[in-house]
Design a protein around this motif. Structure first.
Motif, PDB file in Angstrom:
ATOM      1  N   VAL A 149      21.551 -16.101 -49.010  1.00 51.33           N
ATOM      2  CA  VAL A 149      21.502 -16.940 -50.364  1.00 51.33           C
ATOM      3  C   VAL A 149      21.757 -18.375 -49.681  1.00 51.33           C
ATOM      4  CG1 VAL A 149      22.747 -17.685 -52.207  1.00 51.33           C
ATOM      5  CG2 VAL A 149      21.848 -15.225 -51.851  1.00 51.33           C
ATOM      6  N   ALA A 150      22.728 -18.316 -48.856  1.00 48.18           N
ATOM      7  CA  ALA A 150      23.199 -19.681 -48.331  1.00 48.18           C
ATOM      8  C   ALA A 150      22.050 -20.695 -48.081  1.00 48.18           C
ATOM      9  CB  ALA A 150      24.185 -19.605 -46.943  1.00 48.18           C
ATOM     10  N   PRO A 151      20.950 -20.425 -47.157  1.00 49.92           N
ATOM     11  CA  PRO A 151      19.967 -21.359 -46.822  1.00 49.92           C
ATOM     12  C   PRO A 151      19.125 -21.696 -47.933  1.00 49.92           C
ATOM     13  CG  PRO A 151      19.451 -19.432 -45.777  1.00 49.92           C
ATOM     14  CD  PRO A 151      20.886 -19.121 -46.204  1.00 49.92           C
ATOM     15  N   MET A 231      19.450  -5.606 -53.078  1.00 45.39           N
ATOM     16  CA  MET A 231      19.543  -6.413 -54.233  1.00 45.39           C
ATOM     17  C   MET A 231      19.529  -7.833 -53.678  1.00 45.39           C
ATOM     18  SD  MET A 231      20.002  -4.628 -56.916  1.00 45.39           S
ATOM     19  CE  MET A 231      18.655  -3.449 -56.230  1.00 45.39           C
ATOM     20  N   ILE A 232      19.557  -8.177 -52.447  1.00 38.29           N
ATOM     21  CA  ILE A 232      19.435  -9.243 -51.615  1.00 38.29           C
ATOM     22  C   ILE A 232      18.029  -9.822 -52.220  1.00 38.29           C
ATOM     23  CG2 ILE A 232      19.172 -10.305 -49.645  1.00 38.29           C
ATOM     24  CD1 ILE A 232      21.271  -8.670 -48.372  1.00 38.29           C
ATOM     25  N   ILE A 233      17.172  -9.007 -52.342  1.00 40.75           N
ATOM     26  CA  ILE A 233      15.593  -9.493 -52.297  1.00 40.75           C
ATOM     27  C   ILE A 233      15.616 -10.012 -53.773  1.00 40.75           C
ATOM     28  CG2 ILE A 233      13.152  -8.846 -52.420  1.00 40.75           C
ATOM     29  CD1 ILE A 233      14.150  -6.517 -50.143  1.00 40.75           C
ATOM     30  N   PRO A 234      15.596  -9.447 -54.822  1.00 45.68           N
ATOM     31  CA  PRO A 234      15.541 -10.008 -56.160  1.00 45.68           C
ATOM     32  C   PRO A 234      16.326 -11.361 -56.372  1.00 45.68           C
ATOM     33  CG  PRO A 234      16.442  -7.894 -56.584  1.00 45.68           C
ATOM     34  CD  PRO A 234      15.952  -8.069 -54.990  1.00 45.68           C
ATOM     35  N   ILE A 235      17.426 -11.215 -55.883  1.00 46.85           N
ATOM     36  CA  ILE A 235      18.430 -12.376 -56.336  1.00 46.85           C
ATOM     37  C   ILE A 235      18.053 -13.380 -55.475  1.00 46.85           C
ATOM     38  CG2 ILE A 235      21.013 -12.922 -56.124  1.00 46.85           C
ATOM     39  CD1 ILE A 235      20.608 -11.088 -58.411  1.00 46.85           C
ATOM     40  N   THR A 236      17.751 -13.339 -54.283  1.00 42.26           N
ATOM     41  CA  THR A 236      17.402 -14.369 -53.583  1.00 42.26           C
ATOM     42  C   THR A 236      16.158 -15.007 -53.790  1.00 42.26           C
ATOM     43  OG1 THR A 236      18.309 -13.446 -51.483  1.00 42.26           O
ATOM     44  CG2 THR A 236      17.212 -15.229 -51.058  1.00 42.26           C
ATOM     45  N   VAL A 237      14.988 -14.211 -54.373  1.00 43.47           N
ATOM     46  CA  VAL A 237      13.754 -14.798 -54.609  1.00 43.47           C
ATOM     47  C   VAL A 237      14.101 -15.282 -56.004  1.00 43.47           C
ATOM     48  CG1 VAL A 237      11.632 -14.212 -55.656  1.00 43.47           C
ATOM     49  CG2 VAL A 237      12.530 -13.326 -53.548  1.00 43.47           C
ATOM     50  N   THR A 238      14.938 -15.178 -56.950  1.00 43.61           N
ATOM     51  CA  THR A 238      15.212 -15.733 -58.052  1.00 43.61           C
ATOM     52  C   THR A 238      15.911 -16.973 -57.999  1.00 43.61           C
ATOM     53  OG1 THR A 238      15.632 -13.555 -59.466  1.00 43.61           O
ATOM     54  CG2 THR A 238      16.460 -15.527 -60.495  1.00 43.61           C
ATOM     55  N   LEU A 239      16.846 -17.074 -57.007  1.00 41.11           N
ATOM     56  CA  LEU A 239      17.629 -18.352 -56.764  1.00 41.11           C
ATOM     57  C   LEU A 239      16.585 -19.412 -56.091  1.00 41.11           C
ATOM     58  CD1 LEU A 239      20.948 -17.103 -55.265  1.00 41.11           C
ATOM     59  CD2 LEU A 239      20.505 -18.156 -57.579  1.00 41.11           C
ATOM     60  N   ALA A 240      15.516 -18.917 -55.119  1.00 39.13           N
ATOM     61  CA  ALA A 240      14.870 -19.741 -54.800  1.00 39.13           C
ATOM     62  C   ALA A 240      13.671 -20.151 -55.936  1.00 39.13           C
ATOM     63  CB  ALA A 240      13.791 -19.091 -53.354  1.00 39.13           C
ATOM     64  N   ALA A 241      13.474 -19.492 -56.843  1.00 38.72           N
ATOM     65  CA  ALA A 241      12.740 -20.087 -57.955  1.00 38.72           C
ATOM     66  C   ALA A 241      13.384 -20.983 -58.727  1.00 38.72           C
ATOM     67  CB  ALA A 241      12.182 -18.899 -58.741  1.00 38.72           C
ATOM     68  N   VAL A 242      14.589 -20.763 -58.998  1.00 38.82           N
ATOM     69  CA  VAL A 242      15.639 -21.602 -59.661  1.00 38.82           C
ATOM     70  C   VAL A 242      15.541 -23.225 -58.841  1.00 38.82           C
ATOM     71  CG1 VAL A 242      17.977 -22.307 -60.367  1.00 38.82           C
ATOM     72  CG2 VAL A 242      16.696 -20.142 -60.746  1.00 38.82           C
ATOM     73  N   GLU A 243      15.876 -23.064 -57.753  1.00 40.38           N
ATOM     74  CA  GLU A 243      15.906 -24.240 -56.911  1.00 40.38           C
ATOM     75  C   GLU A 243      14.683 -25.101 -56.727  1.00 40.38           C
ATOM     76  OE1 GLU A 243      18.818 -25.507 -55.171  1.00 40.38           O
ATOM     77  OE2 GLU A 243      19.879 -24.221 -56.289  1.00 40.38           O
ATOM     78  N   ALA A 244      13.545 -24.362 -56.645  1.00 44.01           N
ATOM     79  CA  ALA A 244      12.109 -25.123 -56.599  1.00 44.01           C
ATOM     80  C   ALA A 244      11.813 -25.733 -58.127  1.00 44.01           C
ATOM     81  CB  ALA A 244      11.050 -23.880 -56.280  1.00 44.01           C
ATOM     82  N   VAL A 261       9.265 -17.118 -51.708  1.00 38.15           N
ATOM     83  CA  VAL A 261       9.763 -15.973 -50.936  1.00 38.15           C
ATOM     84  C   VAL A 261      10.126 -16.471 -49.556  1.00 38.15           C
ATOM     85  CG1 VAL A 261       9.588 -13.746 -50.200  1.00 38.15           C
ATOM     86  CG2 VAL A 261       8.509 -14.380 -52.511  1.00 38.15           C
ATOM     87  N   PRO A 262      11.504 -16.644 -49.352  1.00 40.97           N
ATOM     88  CA  PRO A 262      11.826 -16.775 -47.985  1.00 40.97           C
ATOM     89  C   PRO A 262      11.338 -15.913 -46.698  1.00 40.97           C
ATOM     90  CG  PRO A 262      14.052 -16.960 -49.313  1.00 40.97           C
ATOM     91  CD  PRO A 262      12.641 -16.044 -50.102  1.00 40.97           C
ATOM     92  N   TRP A 263      10.893 -16.456 -45.611  1.00 36.40           N
ATOM     93  CA  TRP A 263      10.196 -15.756 -44.600  1.00 36.40           C
ATOM     94  C   TRP A 263      11.131 -14.530 -44.019  1.00 36.40           C
ATOM     95  CZ3 TRP A 263      12.197 -14.692 -39.739  1.00 36.40           C
ATOM     96  CH2 TRP A 263      13.304 -15.512 -39.350  1.00 36.40           C
ATOM     97  N   PHE A 264      12.352 -14.923 -43.913  1.00 41.57           N
ATOM     98  CA  PHE A 264      13.271 -13.676 -43.676  1.00 41.57           C
ATOM     99  C   PHE A 264      13.564 -12.553 -44.550  1.00 41.57           C
ATOM    100  CE2 PHE A 264      15.872 -17.029 -45.480  1.00 41.57           C
ATOM    101  CZ  PHE A 264      16.664 -16.406 -46.139  1.00 41.57           C
ATOM    102  N   LEU A 265      13.138 -13.035 -45.964  1.00 39.66           N
ATOM    103  CA  LEU A 265      13.243 -11.774 -46.661  1.00 39.66           C
ATOM    104  C   LEU A 265      11.959 -10.778 -46.546  1.00 39.66           C
ATOM    105  CD1 LEU A 265      14.803 -12.833 -50.162  1.00 39.66           C
ATOM    106  CD2 LEU A 265      15.857 -11.625 -48.107  1.00 39.66           C
ATOM    107  N   ILE A 266      10.942 -11.373 -46.213  1.00 43.45           N
ATOM    108  CA  ILE A 266       9.618 -10.900 -46.127  1.00 43.45           C
ATOM    109  C   ILE A 266       9.886  -9.833 -44.591  1.00 43.45           C
ATOM    110  CG2 ILE A 266       7.130 -10.951 -45.418  1.00 43.45           C
ATOM    111  CD1 ILE A 266       7.162 -13.407 -46.843  1.00 43.45           C
ATOM    112  N   GLY A 267      10.590 -10.568 -43.634  1.00 43.10           N
ATOM    113  CA  GLY A 267      10.693  -9.617 -42.510  1.00 43.10           C
ATOM    114  C   GLY A 267      11.555  -8.483 -42.371  1.00 43.10           C
ATOM    115  N   PHE A 268      12.714  -8.893 -43.318  1.00 44.41           N
ATOM    116  CA  PHE A 268      13.463  -7.726 -43.764  1.00 44.41           C
ATOM    117  C   PHE A 268      12.908  -6.582 -44.232  1.00 44.41           C
ATOM    118  CE2 PHE A 268      16.046  -5.660 -47.362  1.00 44.41           C
ATOM    119  CZ  PHE A 268      17.213  -5.402 -46.654  1.00 44.41           C
ATOM    120  N   LEU A 269      11.872  -6.793 -45.311  1.00 43.13           N
ATOM    121  CA  LEU A 269      11.144  -5.583 -46.066  1.00 43.13           C
ATOM    122  C   LEU A 269      10.016  -4.962 -45.068  1.00 43.13           C
ATOM    123  CD1 LEU A 269      10.164  -7.062 -49.369  1.00 43.13           C
ATOM    124  CD2 LEU A 269      11.546  -5.118 -48.839  1.00 43.13           C
TER     125      LEU A 269
END
Length: 345
Positions: A149-151, A231-244, A261-269
């Motif tokens: 989430v930090a970045p 749960m990292i995935i939906p929370i991080t994507v939601t925060l990214a949308a809010v920041e955008a 969707v941050p690239w590293f979450l795609i890589g995680f999946l």
């Protein structure tokens, strides 16, 4: 002229490597020392010693200018690479087996934690980025969630350091208190594994807590914790949308949507799916998991080296109080949902 970027790529990569390697090397050495410390004191893991060593070095002497590019590289890009490799711990089979039973507990405790983060954090006048880090660290999976989430939210090093330290403090308390709670409530190993996997954060602390209760609780607790990592995935994507949305001056373009969707979450999946297909041999899987743990230590060493200690002092006691309240809320919610679903007699 169109080929010039390709032609100059080796030179640019070499220049970049020359700029970052001194700082990366320092962070790697700190991570190696932290890993040894975590080996002798397993509850610590490697993450907490790494960030503490980095902060102590910064207190004694600020890193030289030539080290800063590598420190910044380690705290961002290597941290994201560590999140990608976390996917090697998961498989679709384990998710399917554990998800059905643990999902009500995980979703309930996460919802309560995030609601508490927002309401109580605002009441305590805690800066939004810091309360978000403490909330996701408590509600999802400690340092791994904070790393993801930090970045996305642009958190400062001091905020990351405070959040990681807060989460660790209550993980230590969980190792001491939760096994006693489990015995007091006459939990069987399976039920306690579910409780520990949803109410304790970092993997090392889950292992320690479940092991104190009984060896039979350990395996299930770790699997629940790893599924909780998703749960990292939906929370991080939601925060990214809010920041955008917050930073957008106009409507969302296709390009902006693609960056949510941050690239590293795609890589995680991708890594998790590849692991589910059995493509990754067990030996390589173990290596990737250990590499992920080490890269997190490298990144947290970098964060420690770049921490604004004065900002930590200014943060005061309120974030620690928020961490304590959220920790209690998650534990109580987990117990209540386990009881409501028939897990407790």
């Amino acid at each position: 002229m169109q080929l010039s970027p390709v032609v100059t790529l080796p030179h640019r990569l070499g220049t970049r490597a020359a700029a970052v390697w001194p700082g990366v090397a320092v962070c790697v050495v700190i991570a190696a020392v932290a890993t040894v410390a975590g080996h002798f004191v397993p509850i610590l893991g490697a993450a907490v010693p790494a960030i503490v060593i980095g902060v102590v070095i910064t207190l004694i002497r600020r890193p030289a200018e030539r080290l800063r590019p590598g420190i910044a590289y380690s705290s961002k890009f290597l941290l994201q690479c560590a999140v990608v490799l976390l996917g090697a711990q998961l498989s679709l089979g384990s998710i399917a087996r554990v998800g059905l039973e643990s999902l009500p507990v995980m979703l309930s405790s996460l919802a309560v934690c995030l609601a508490g983060m927002w309401i109580i954090g605002r009441a305590l006048r805690i800066e939004p980025r810091l309360r978000t880090l403490i909330g996701v660290g408590t509600g999802i999976c400690g340092a791994s969630a904070i790393a993801a989430v930090a970045p996305v939210i642009g958190a400062a090093s001091s905020e990351i350091a405070y959040a990681v330290s807060t989460i660790f403090l209550f993980n230590v308390l969980a190792v001491v208190i939760f096994p006693a709670v489990g015995h007091l409530l006459s939990m069987d190993p399976h039920t306690f594994g579910l409780f520990a996997g949803t109410a304790v954060n970092d993997t090392s602390s889950v292992v320690a807590t479940a092991s104190v209760f009984s060896a039979a609780a350990l395996g299930y607790a770790v699997v629940v914790k790893l599924v909780r990592t998703l749960m990292i995935i939906p929370i991080t994507v939601t925060l990214a949308a809010v920041e955008a949305h917050r930073s957008a001056s106009s409507g969302m373009s296709l390009r902006k949507v693609g960056t949510l969707v941050p690239w590293f979450l795609i890589g995680f999946l991708v890594v998790a799916v590849v692991n589910s297909l059995g493509v990754i041999p067990s030996g390589a899987q173990d290596f990737l998991v250990q590499a992920s743990i080490f890269l997190i230590a490298v990144a947290l060493a970098a964060i420690g080296l770049s921490t604004d200690v004065a900002a930590l002092r200014r943060a005061g006691w309120r974030p620690l109080l928020l961490g304590a309240i959220l920790w209690i809320l998650v534990a109580v919610t987990s117990l209540l949902v386990i009881w409501a679903t028939g897990g407790l007699a």
